[in-house]
Design an enzyme around this catalytic site. Structure first.
Site, PDB file in Angstrom:
ATOM      1  N   GLU A  90      -5.611   1.785  -1.521  1.00 54.96           N
ATOM      2  CA  GLU A  90      -6.638   1.027  -0.805  1.00 54.96           C
ATOM      3  C   GLU A  90      -7.155  -0.119  -1.701  1.00 54.96           C
ATOM      4  O   GLU A  90      -8.307  -0.153  -2.105  1.00 54.96           O
ATOM      5  CB  GLU A  90      -7.756   1.971  -0.332  1.00 54.96           C
ATOM      6  CG  GLU A  90      -8.929   1.329   0.375  1.00 54.96           C
ATOM      7  CD  GLU A  90      -8.584   0.470   1.584  1.00 54.96           C
ATOM      8  OE1 GLU A  90      -7.533   0.699   2.223  1.00 54.96           O
ATOM      9  OE2 GLU A  90      -9.364  -0.454   1.875  1.00 54.96           O
ATOM     10  N   TRP A  91      -6.263  -1.040  -2.047  1.00 55.93           N
ATOM     11  CA  TRP A  91      -6.615  -2.298  -2.720  1.00 55.93           C
ATOM     12  C   TRP A  91      -7.547  -2.111  -3.912  1.00 55.93           C
ATOM     13  O   TRP A  91      -7.240  -1.291  -4.780  1.00 55.93           O
ATOM     14  CB  TRP A  91      -7.161  -3.279  -1.657  1.00 55.93           C
ATOM     15  CG  TRP A  91      -6.227  -3.396  -0.478  1.00 55.93           C
ATOM     16  CD1 TRP A  91      -6.448  -2.950   0.793  1.00 55.93           C
ATOM     17  CD2 TRP A  91      -4.890  -3.949  -0.481  1.00 55.93           C
ATOM     18  NE1 TRP A  91      -5.350  -3.205   1.588  1.00 55.93           N
ATOM     19  CE2 TRP A  91      -4.392  -3.820   0.851  1.00 55.93           C
ATOM     20  CE3 TRP A  91      -4.076  -4.554  -1.432  1.00 55.93           C
ATOM     21  CZ2 TRP A  91      -3.117  -4.269   1.217  1.00 55.93           C
ATOM     22  CZ3 TRP A  91      -2.810  -5.007  -1.064  1.00 55.93           C
ATOM     23  CH2 TRP A  91      -2.357  -4.858   0.242  1.00 55.93           C
TER      24      TRP A  91
ATOM     25  N   ARG B 268       3.629  -0.169  13.073  1.00 59.73           N
ATOM     26  CA  ARG B 268       3.336  -1.504  12.536  1.00 59.73           C
ATOM     27  C   ARG B 268       3.425  -1.423  11.005  1.00 59.73           C
ATOM     28  O   ARG B 268       2.683  -0.671  10.379  1.00 59.73           O
ATOM     29  CB  ARG B 268       1.932  -1.943  12.974  1.00 59.73           C
ATOM     30  CG  ARG B 268       1.478  -3.204  12.311  1.00 59.73           C
ATOM     31  CD  ARG B 268       0.102  -3.663  12.791  1.00 59.73           C
ATOM     32  NE  ARG B 268      -0.261  -4.826  12.005  1.00 59.73           N
ATOM     33  CZ  ARG B 268      -1.309  -4.896  11.193  1.00 59.73           C
ATOM     34  NH1 ARG B 268      -2.150  -3.890  11.087  1.00 59.73           N
ATOM     35  NH2 ARG B 268      -1.530  -5.984  10.496  1.00 59.73           N
TER      36      ARG B 268
ATOM     37  N   ASN C 243      -8.263  -5.834  14.159  1.00 55.49           N
ATOM     38  CA  ASN C 243      -8.549  -4.702  13.275  1.00 55.49           C
ATOM     39  C   ASN C 243     -10.054  -4.495  13.289  1.00 55.49           C
ATOM     40  O   ASN C 243     -10.809  -5.411  12.979  1.00 55.49           O
ATOM     41  CB  ASN C 243      -8.098  -4.983  11.841  1.00 55.49           C
ATOM     42  CG  ASN C 243      -6.581  -5.084  11.737  1.00 55.49           C
ATOM     43  OD1 ASN C 243      -5.868  -4.827  12.699  1.00 55.49           O
ATOM     44  ND2 ASN C 243      -6.103  -5.460  10.577  1.00 55.49           N
TER      45      ASN C 243
ATOM     46  N   ASN D  42      -1.907 -10.676   8.617  1.00 56.81           N
ATOM     47  CA  ASN D  42      -2.917  -9.640   8.737  1.00 56.81           C
ATOM     48  C   ASN D  42      -4.220 -10.128   8.105  1.00 56.81           C
ATOM     49  O   ASN D  42      -4.266 -10.432   6.911  1.00 56.81           O
ATOM     50  CB  ASN D  42      -2.485  -8.368   7.995  1.00 56.81           C
ATOM     51  CG  ASN D  42      -3.556  -7.291   8.105  1.00 56.81           C
ATOM     52  OD1 ASN D  42      -3.800  -6.778   9.204  1.00 56.81           O
ATOM     53  ND2 ASN D  42      -4.232  -6.977   7.015  1.00 56.81           N
ATOM     54  N   GLU D  43      -5.274 -10.249   8.899  1.00 55.10           N
ATOM     55  CA  GLU D  43      -6.633 -10.483   8.413  1.00 55.10           C
ATOM     56  C   GLU D  43      -6.780 -11.720   7.527  1.00 55.10           C
ATOM     57  O   GLU D  43      -7.052 -11.604   6.310  1.00 55.10           O
ATOM     58  CB  GLU D  43      -7.141  -9.225   7.679  1.00 55.10           C
ATOM     59  CG  GLU D  43      -7.097  -7.968   8.531  1.00 55.10           C
ATOM     60  CD  GLU D  43      -7.640  -6.721   7.818  1.00 55.10           C
ATOM     61  OE1 GLU D  43      -7.902  -6.779   6.610  1.00 55.10           O
ATOM     62  OE2 GLU D  43      -7.804  -5.681   8.487  1.00 55.10           O
TER      63      GLU D  43
ATOM     64  N   TRP E 284      -4.984   3.173  11.736  1.00 56.98           N
ATOM     65  CA  TRP E 284      -4.844   2.974  10.291  1.00 56.98           C
ATOM     66  C   TRP E 284      -5.328   4.236   9.607  1.00 56.98           C
ATOM     67  O   TRP E 284      -6.498   4.557   9.714  1.00 56.98           O
ATOM     68  CB  TRP E 284      -5.668   1.760   9.821  1.00 56.98           C
ATOM     69  CG  TRP E 284      -5.417   1.517   8.360  1.00 56.98           C
ATOM     70  CD1 TRP E 284      -6.114   2.015   7.302  1.00 56.98           C
ATOM     71  CD2 TRP E 284      -4.341   0.755   7.796  1.00 56.98           C
ATOM     72  NE1 TRP E 284      -5.558   1.615   6.112  1.00 56.98           N
ATOM     73  CE2 TRP E 284      -4.470   0.846   6.394  1.00 56.98           C
ATOM     74  CE3 TRP E 284      -3.281   0.017   8.345  1.00 56.98           C
ATOM     75  CZ2 TRP E 284      -3.574   0.210   5.522  1.00 56.98           C
ATOM     76  CZ3 TRP E 284      -2.405  -0.605   7.485  1.00 56.98           C
ATOM     77  CH2 TRP E 284      -2.557  -0.504   6.097  1.00 56.98           C
TER      78      TRP E 284
ATOM     79  N   GLN F  90       0.799  -1.226   0.000  1.00 53.96           N
ATOM     80  CA  GLN F  90       0.000   0.000   0.000  1.00 53.96           C
ATOM     81  C   GLN F  90       0.837   1.284   0.000  1.00 53.96           C
ATOM     82  O   GLN F  90       0.332   2.334  -0.372  1.00 53.96           O
ATOM     83  CB  GLN F  90      -0.959  -0.005   1.191  1.00 53.96           C
ATOM     84  CG  GLN F  90      -2.017  -1.092   1.071  1.00 53.96           C
ATOM     85  CD  GLN F  90      -2.979  -1.108   2.228  1.00 53.96           C
ATOM     86  OE1 GLN F  90      -2.712  -1.723   3.254  1.00 53.96           O
ATOM     87  NE2 GLN F  90      -4.103  -0.435   2.089  1.00 53.96           N
TER      88      GLN F  90
ATOM     89  N   TYR G 213     -13.303  -1.967  12.119  1.00 55.10           N
ATOM     90  CA  TYR G 213     -13.811  -0.846  11.334  1.00 55.10           C
ATOM     91  C   TYR G 213     -15.310  -0.623  11.509  1.00 55.10           C
ATOM     92  O   TYR G 213     -15.753   0.488  11.670  1.00 55.10           O
ATOM     93  CB  TYR G 213     -13.471  -1.026   9.844  1.00 55.10           C
ATOM     94  CG  TYR G 213     -11.988  -0.852   9.604  1.00 55.10           C
ATOM     95  CD1 TYR G 213     -11.443   0.408   9.401  1.00 55.10           C
ATOM     96  CD2 TYR G 213     -11.125  -1.950   9.642  1.00 55.10           C
ATOM     97  CE1 TYR G 213     -10.080   0.591   9.222  1.00 55.10           C
ATOM     98  CE2 TYR G 213      -9.752  -1.783   9.466  1.00 55.10           C
ATOM     99  CZ  TYR G 213      -9.237  -0.508   9.265  1.00 55.10           C
ATOM    100  OH  TYR G 213      -7.891  -0.339   9.105  1.00 55.10           O
TER     101      TYR G 213
ATOM    102  N   GLU H 253      -5.364  -2.119  13.999  1.00 55.31           N
ATOM    103  CA  GLU H 253      -5.859  -1.174  12.990  1.00 55.31           C
ATOM    104  C   GLU H 253      -7.211  -0.646  13.414  1.00 55.31           C
ATOM    105  O   GLU H 253      -8.071  -1.408  13.866  1.00 55.31           O
ATOM    106  CB  GLU H 253      -6.084  -1.834  11.617  1.00 55.31           C
ATOM    107  CG  GLU H 253      -4.860  -2.057  10.798  1.00 55.31           C
ATOM    108  CD  GLU H 253      -5.167  -2.680   9.446  1.00 55.31           C
ATOM    109  OE1 GLU H 253      -6.253  -2.414   8.880  1.00 55.31           O
ATOM    110  OE2 GLU H 253      -4.321  -3.440   8.968  1.00 55.31           O
TER     111      GLU H 253
ATOM    112  N   HIS I 122       0.915  -9.334   4.718  1.00 52.38           N
ATOM    113  CA  HIS I 122      -0.216  -8.409   4.512  1.00 52.38           C
ATOM    114  C   HIS I 122      -0.545  -8.449   3.020  1.00 52.38           C
ATOM    115  O   HIS I 122      -0.473  -7.435   2.324  1.00 52.38           O
ATOM    116  CB  HIS I 122       0.148  -7.005   5.008  1.00 52.38           C
ATOM    117  CG  HIS I 122      -1.019  -6.105   5.249  1.00 52.38           C
ATOM    118  ND1 HIS I 122      -1.234  -5.422   6.432  1.00 52.38           N
ATOM    119  CD2 HIS I 122      -2.053  -5.743   4.449  1.00 52.38           C
ATOM    120  CE1 HIS I 122      -2.327  -4.682   6.344  1.00 52.38           C
ATOM    121  NE2 HIS I 122      -2.855  -4.872   5.138  1.00 52.38           N
TER     122      HIS I 122
HETATM  123  O1  IFM Z   1      -6.325  -0.741   3.988  1.00 50.54           O
HETATM  124  C1  IFM Z   1      -6.830  -1.834   4.677  1.00 50.54           C
HETATM  125  C2  IFM Z   1      -5.712  -2.641   5.291  1.00 50.54           C
HETATM  126  O2  IFM Z   1      -4.794  -3.063   4.335  1.00 50.54           O
HETATM  127  C3  IFM Z   1      -6.264  -3.855   5.980  1.00 50.54           C
HETATM  128  N1  IFM Z   1      -7.320  -3.507   6.892  1.00 50.54           N
HETATM  129  C4  IFM Z   1      -8.356  -2.637   6.429  1.00 50.54           C
HETATM  130  C5  IFM Z   1      -7.760  -1.401   5.790  1.00 50.54           C
HETATM  131  C6  IFM Z   1      -8.884  -0.477   5.280  1.00 50.54           C
HETATM  132  O3  IFM Z   1      -9.658  -1.139   4.349  1.00 50.54           O
END
Ligand code: IFM
Length: 457
Positions: free
Chosen positions: A415-416, A77, A299, A165-166, A408, A20, A301, A361, A121
């Site tokens: 952003e992917w 991180r 993480n 990660n995730e 974060w 990213q 959101y 995050e 990640h």
């Molecule tokens: O940008 C992402 C991150 O790479 C992983 N967790 C969620 C973030 C926001 O979508």
């Protein structure tokens, strides 16, 4: 306005990931990753962009560290790009790739910022994907080799390690929904991928510990605090299924409880698994996955509210609905709901009793840019962070062993599948000039860190 203090030693930091922000996609022997391939496949990333340059952090890391220092960050991180270190995924090590992370770690320590290193990640070497990626056990073996190489190189200085990660995103966004690399849409493959990711974690933990004595090792999950839309049995069942798919599928095996039996039964019933169940699980796998860890990273959101009706044919799961139309939403379309972070941390404490938790995050996408004076007045991000910090503090009062918090993200970044259209940074990035401007939220966060306290609104 009351000042709500955090315990002495609480760690305040920020987070990023390699693909990213780094850029330099073809430099110093870096191999191709699945995100290089995916983002350059037409139609995969909304704005048609990729991470070739991103925030050019590879060349600007010293300035970015100076910026973090000026903001008072105590920890950072970041993730390692596997294809920089092992361009083909296994075998030949690329010393230039390791050198970059050695320089990064040394510069962080010199600035008094503690490195928290995430090993995976999402930027899997494409060479491993060509063999099937996470659907294959051999990728878990390659991850252990890679983890050992990195931990032997950095492990004398890095003392906090996060394997993955995730895993939900790796497996479900990557192999079920196909909206992340490698873009596969097959639920059975996604279930196999989830198992191999968890297995690779379990296998890597002792290898990292051996190479990095005295370190603490954990994993980061993105969890979805869920609730039923109504007290009806059908909505409760939708909640159960969502919680199983998103949360328990990962938490239960990590905490020694096998994959949740109700979910295995659901998947067999729906034809996603054969009658024998999860055939990818081999003897000893569940013991390996349940290796005791030093911490769990979370993480967070948004929450999910579940309703059982109108499940479209193409979806494998009950409908997630977002009630409360009076809610606030971020530009990702995610509801702002700080109290669900309190609920989540409290539930983890009560149901799984992790020894230590970090919020690895939490943050929000708002595109507020510089005004005529060059100031970025991102009031909504500031309020979002304040409310979530306060919610986390309440969970600590309820016993959740939260030891630190990573916002974060440090910088606006790639952003992917949404490309550069979403801005999560506390620092504005002008992608034309690579200028950085700390937003109001970053300056406010600096004061929070300094005071180790948050003022209630
Ligand atoms: O940008 C992402 C991150 O790479 C992983 N967790 C969620 C973030 C926001 O979508």
């Amino acid at each position: 306005m009351a000042n709500i203090g955090f315990p002495k030693g609480f760690i305040w930091g920020t987070a990023t990931s390699s693909y990213q922000i780094e850029g330099a996609a073809k430099e110093d022997g870096r191999g191709e990753s699945i995100w290089d391939r995916f983002s350059k496949t037409p139609g995969k990333v909304g704005d048609g962009t990729n991470g070739d340059v991103a925030c050019d952090h590879y060349h600007r890391f010293r300035d970015d560290i100076a910026l973090m220092k000026s903001l008072g960050m105590q920890a950072y991180r970041f993730s390692i790009a596997w294809p920089r270190v092992l361009p083909s995924g296994r075998g030949k090590v690329n010393p230039a790739g390791l050198d970059f992370y050695n320089r990064l770690v040394d510069a962080l320590l010199e600035a008094g910022i503690e490195p928290f290193v995430t090993l995976y990640h999402w930027d899997l070497p494409q060479a491993l994907q060509d063999e099937g990626g996470w659907t294959q056990r051999s990728t878990a073996e390659a991850f252990v080799e890679y983890s050992g190489v990195v931990a032997r190189s950095l492990g004398d200085r890095v003392k906090k390690w996060i394997t993955h990660n995730e895993p939900w995103c790796t497996s479900m966004l990557g192999y079920e929904k196909g909206i992340h690399a490698p873009g596969i849409k097959d639920f059975r493959s996604a279930l196999a991928a989830s198992h191999h990711v968890l297995l690779s974690h379990g296998w890597a933990v002792p290898v990292i510990r051996a190479a990095s004595p005295g370190s603490q090792v954990g994993i980061t999950l993105n969890l979805s605090p869920a609730e039923a839309a109504s007290p009806s049995a059908a909505d409760y069942d939708a909640f159960r299924n969502h919680d199983g798919y998103f949360n328990r599928w990962f938490l239960d095996p990590l905490y020694g409880r096998h994959y949740p039996a109700d979910m295995v039964a659901d998947y067999i019933k729906a034809g996603h698994l054969p009658a024998e169940g999860l055939t990818v699980v081999k003897p000893g796998d569940l013991q390996a996955i349940a290796v005791p860890c030093d911490f769990l990273g979370i993480n967070y959101y948004n929450r999910a509210v579940l309703r059982s009706d109108k499940v479209p044919e193409a979806e494998n799961h009950p409908r997630t609905v977002f009630l409360a139309p009076e809610s606030e939403w971020t530009e990702m379309g995610w509801e702002v709901h700080a109290d669900s972070l309190r609920r989540l941390l409290t539930r983890l404490h009560l149901d799984y009793a992790p020894g230590k938790l970090y919020v690895t995050e939490n943050g929000a996408s708002f595109s507020t840019g510089p005004d005529a004076q060059g100031r970025v007045r991102d009031d909504r991000r500031l309020a979002y962070l304040r409310d979530h910090f306060l919610a986390a503090r309440k969970a600590m009062d309820a016993g959740a062993p939260l030891a630190g918090y990573f916002v974060w993200s440090l910088l606006d970044n790639f952003e992917w599948d949404r490309g550069y259209s979403q801005r999560f940074g506390m620092v504005w990035v002008n992608y034309e000039t690579q200028q950085r401007i700390p937003k109001d939220s970053a300056l406010w966060y600096r004061d929070v860190i300094k005071a180790n306290a948050v003022s209630e609104p």
